[in-house]
Design an enzyme around this catalytic site. Sequence first.
Site, PDB file in Angstrom:
ATOM      1  N   GLY A  56     -30.015   4.785  10.284  1.00 26.35           N
ATOM      2  CA  GLY A  56     -29.488   3.628  11.005  1.00 26.35           C
ATOM      3  C   GLY A  56     -28.210   3.892  11.766  1.00 26.35           C
ATOM      4  CD  GLU A  66     -27.718  10.869  -1.974  1.00 27.60           C
ATOM      5  OE1 GLU A  66     -27.293   9.736  -1.662  1.00 27.60           O
ATOM      6  OE2 GLU A  66     -27.098  11.657  -2.681  1.00 27.60           O
ATOM      7  CG  HIS A  91     -23.054  12.691   1.052  1.00 35.80           C
ATOM      8  ND1 HIS A  91     -24.353  12.682   0.625  1.00 35.80           N
ATOM      9  CD2 HIS A  91     -22.664  11.403   1.086  1.00 35.80           C
ATOM     10  CE1 HIS A  91     -24.730  11.441   0.394  1.00 35.80           C
ATOM     11  NE2 HIS A  91     -23.726  10.642   0.665  1.00 35.80           N
ATOM     12  CB  CYS A 116     -28.212   6.713  -0.532  1.00 35.39           C
ATOM     13  SG  CYS A 116     -27.162   5.389   0.066  1.00 35.39           S
ATOM     14  CE  LYS A 141     -20.724   2.751  -6.903  1.00 36.67           C
ATOM     15  NZ  LYS A 141     -20.257   1.513  -6.365  1.00 36.67           N
ATOM     16  CD  GLU A 187     -23.506   0.568  -6.179  1.00 37.06           C
ATOM     17  OE1 GLU A 187     -23.613   1.701  -5.710  1.00 37.06           O
ATOM     18  OE2 GLU A 187     -22.640  -0.248  -5.829  1.00 37.06           O
ATOM     19  NE  ARG A 202      -3.778  -0.620   2.150  1.00 38.61           N
ATOM     20  CZ  ARG A 202      -4.683  -0.129   3.001  1.00 38.61           C
ATOM     21  NH1 ARG A 202      -4.534  -0.252   4.282  1.00 38.61           N
ATOM     22  NH2 ARG A 202      -5.734   0.496   2.543  1.00 38.61           N
ATOM     23  CE  LYS A 206      -5.115   3.946   2.946  1.00 37.52           C
ATOM     24  NZ  LYS A 206      -6.349   4.622   2.570  1.00 37.52           N
ATOM     25  CG  ASP A 226     -30.003  -0.042   5.064  1.00 40.09           C
ATOM     26  OD1 ASP A 226     -30.967   0.726   5.059  1.00 40.09           O
ATOM     27  OD2 ASP A 226     -29.214  -0.167   6.022  1.00 40.09           O
TER      28      ASP A 226
HETATM   29  N1  GLN Z   1     -28.156   1.663   7.538  1.00 39.05           N
HETATM   30  C1  GLN Z   1     -26.962   2.115   6.892  1.00 39.05           C
HETATM   31  C2  GLN Z   1     -26.405   3.311   7.641  1.00 39.05           C
HETATM   32  O1  GLN Z   1     -27.180   4.024   8.206  1.00 39.05           O
HETATM   33  C3  GLN Z   1     -27.201   2.512   5.450  1.00 39.05           C
HETATM   34  C4  GLN Z   1     -25.931   2.931   4.766  1.00 39.05           C
HETATM   35  C5  GLN Z   1     -26.078   3.186   3.281  1.00 39.05           C
HETATM   36  O2  GLN Z   1     -27.141   3.391   2.770  1.00 39.05           O
HETATM   37  N2  GLN Z   1     -25.002   3.213   2.561  1.00 39.05           N
HETATM   38  O3  GLN Z   1     -25.216   3.545   7.648  1.00 39.05           O
HETATM   39 ZN    ZN Z   2     -27.647   5.483   2.256  1.00 34.19          ZN
END
Ligand code: GLN
Ligand code: ZN
Length: 772
Positions: free
Chosen positions: A447, A680, A709, A658, A120, A620, A24, A27, A614
């Site tokens: 969550g 989201e 974010h 999301c 992505k 994606e 690594r 990095k 989730d």
């Molecule tokens: N339950 C997850 C969290 O709250 C969902 C994360 C996600 O959507 N990437 O972190």
């Molecule tokens: Zn999410």
Amino acid sequence: MTAKPAAAAARATVYGYPRQGAGRELKKAIEGYWRGRVDADALRTTAAELRRATWRQLAEAGVHEVPTGDFSYYDHVLDTTVMVGAVPERHRAAVAADPLEGYFAMARGTQDVAPLEMTKWFDTNYHYLVPELGPDTVFTADASEQLGQLAEALALGLTPRPVLVGPVTYLLLAKPAPGVAPDFDPLTLLDRLLPVYAEVLAALREAGADWAQLDEPALVQDRTPAELAAAGRAYRTLGGLTRRPKLLVASYFGRLGEALPVLAGTPVDGLALDLTEAPADTLDALAAVGGLPGRRLVAGVVNGRNVWVNDLARSLSTLATLLGLADRVDVAASCSLLHVPLDVAVERDIDPQIRRWLAFAHQKTAEVVTLARGLTHGTDAIAAELAANRADLASRAASSLTHDPAVRARAAAVTPADARRSLPYEERAAAQRARLRLPLLPTTTIGSFPQTDELRAARGALRAGRIDAAAYEERVRAEIGEVVSFQERAGLDVLVHGEAERNDMVQYFAEQLTGFLATRHGWVQSYGTRYVRPPILVGDVARPEPMTVRWTRYARSLTDRPVKGMLTGPVTMLAWSFVRDDQPRARTARQVALALRDEVADLEADGTPVIQVDEPALRETLPLRAEDRPAYLAWATEAFRLTTGGAGPATQIHTHMCYAEFGDIVQAIDDLDADVISLEAARSHMRVARELAAHGYPREAGPGVYDIHSPRVPSAAEAAALLRTGLAAIPAERLWVNPDCGLKTRGWPETRASLENLVAAARTVRAELSAS
Ligand code: GLN
Ligand code: ZN
């Protein structure tokens, strides 16, 4: 003059290689540079050493042409932006003052200047930086990075093949720059861009490149006639240049389809094709254009994005069918090896009986070389390799890990009724209302709560044996206590336990399910210096015991409010793992779904009133080609519904998505039949609420009102304004109030303030509703 051989020898090559080094090193050097602990020269030296080591290793393994220009300090699309001089206006001064600082500013932003957007790279888990273009974009050639790497490889006495993002893909990946009309089409810049590519190609030729590779993965997606015409024009123009290397146009991540005759009709010198997916279709398409007489065909027969040993005999027979179709057939991995870990030999914790089924970048390179040898000299020349490969494949097929009869019998016995809740939504909603007694516009979170340094340290200490399991559990319980009491104080309606115990939403479950394997060094670049270690889904999947129940139960014991259980869905479990290739994904997804269904049942039996599954990755992993999408969506929705279908009517099932545009999967979202979905939406000003409404989405939804974010705290007024926007699309009885996503990457201070504002906003808008 010597006699010409009947057919040129097949040679082995790869399109790109993992960048960071076995230890690594890259990095560490880059992050050291960011922190001011490594100077620019030292960083450049480290990078050059890593490149040299990779090329030497490839050459020693028997690779004929080594790729150059695929190395990057951050991202190869950003490098292309630099190469064509398309640095956004806001970064110009910084790049001029210090190219390396300016480069990282474009990638990561600074205090004052926003970075390029990141998204992505096709359907991989690699992220690239989106070029920002407009009608005023002026392209200028800067071939210095490409020329530098070429010179380094030539100095080692190797045969380098510079690899560039092709001009058509570059433009198709771009978006209108800020301030430019959103309907601006970057492809209209093609005629302005081609002279810059011509200049770079001429410089590479001058510097000693015999071949150059132009990557056009965007051509394996559905393309309009105008886009295909642009591709034809691009390669007629570049192919018509007199001062240039020979041009190899590379396609990967799927079949070229209608773009194949377009490219074959241009004067390029070679095509690289992905033969891991639907090879028969590609062979037919090649035959239909009369093959590539007089040209070079590079056959990507070793899958460059999975971790499994190749079926050498099968690849050889595919290769054999290509022999008459081109002047020269070379062998490659189907795409850059950037998307797989470096070397499986260092995975000492993986049982050697399983390790022999796996191939990372080193092993895939060896497979490519073996296949090229077999193609040139016949199967006898690789008899030992073929025999070993046959034995590896047979051991995998016969293993009890890949074949658990109980799991198989259960999956085979699934009926459509298993994937259906017992009552329709309206009746479930009534039962849930009676049970949960929530106010209008109920508030909740997605969550996770902040993953503090203390939590990470505790997990590290547990791994290192400095604390025992009991002490770790105590630490997690303390965290759950704090998270629950904060949520009560803040006035949230449906609480969560906070996911303190989870290192990662996929790995946490993978570690507790049979059939998944963890690696110790299997790092794969996600973006920049962020690397992930996806679990390997190797065998049949079952859940030996409950995975989350005790944490949720503990949270419930601390409060009278409803607590939401929290699971990662089957589609996301697959999307963020390396999935087995010895059975269809649909079958694997069904096994994972049944394992998760057991967890739903246990949570429910324990009294958990709300369970969230989730699926952030549902969008994606949508296939690149529209014709492949219905089949994917069918198994993906079935897997979700199998996970949740056993829940009783009074158990409220939530899901969450999301990181994506949801417009083209609204029907699939509807088909999940979840009672509540959180999405989201804050940055797009609730666009998804309008999309759901336009579709007639009949159930409850929580479009996010807090962009998690960024550390920025949204004001209550701002959140209330978003809620009112949401209300214009979704009726109050079905609208939830929540952040965009989980809070694990946030700090406590901004989390506290933001959630307090979110609750205040819900109260304000509730009051407005009851007044009117
Ligand atoms: N339950 C997850 C969290 O709250 C969902 C994360 C996600 O959507 N990437 O972190
Ligand atoms: Zn999410």
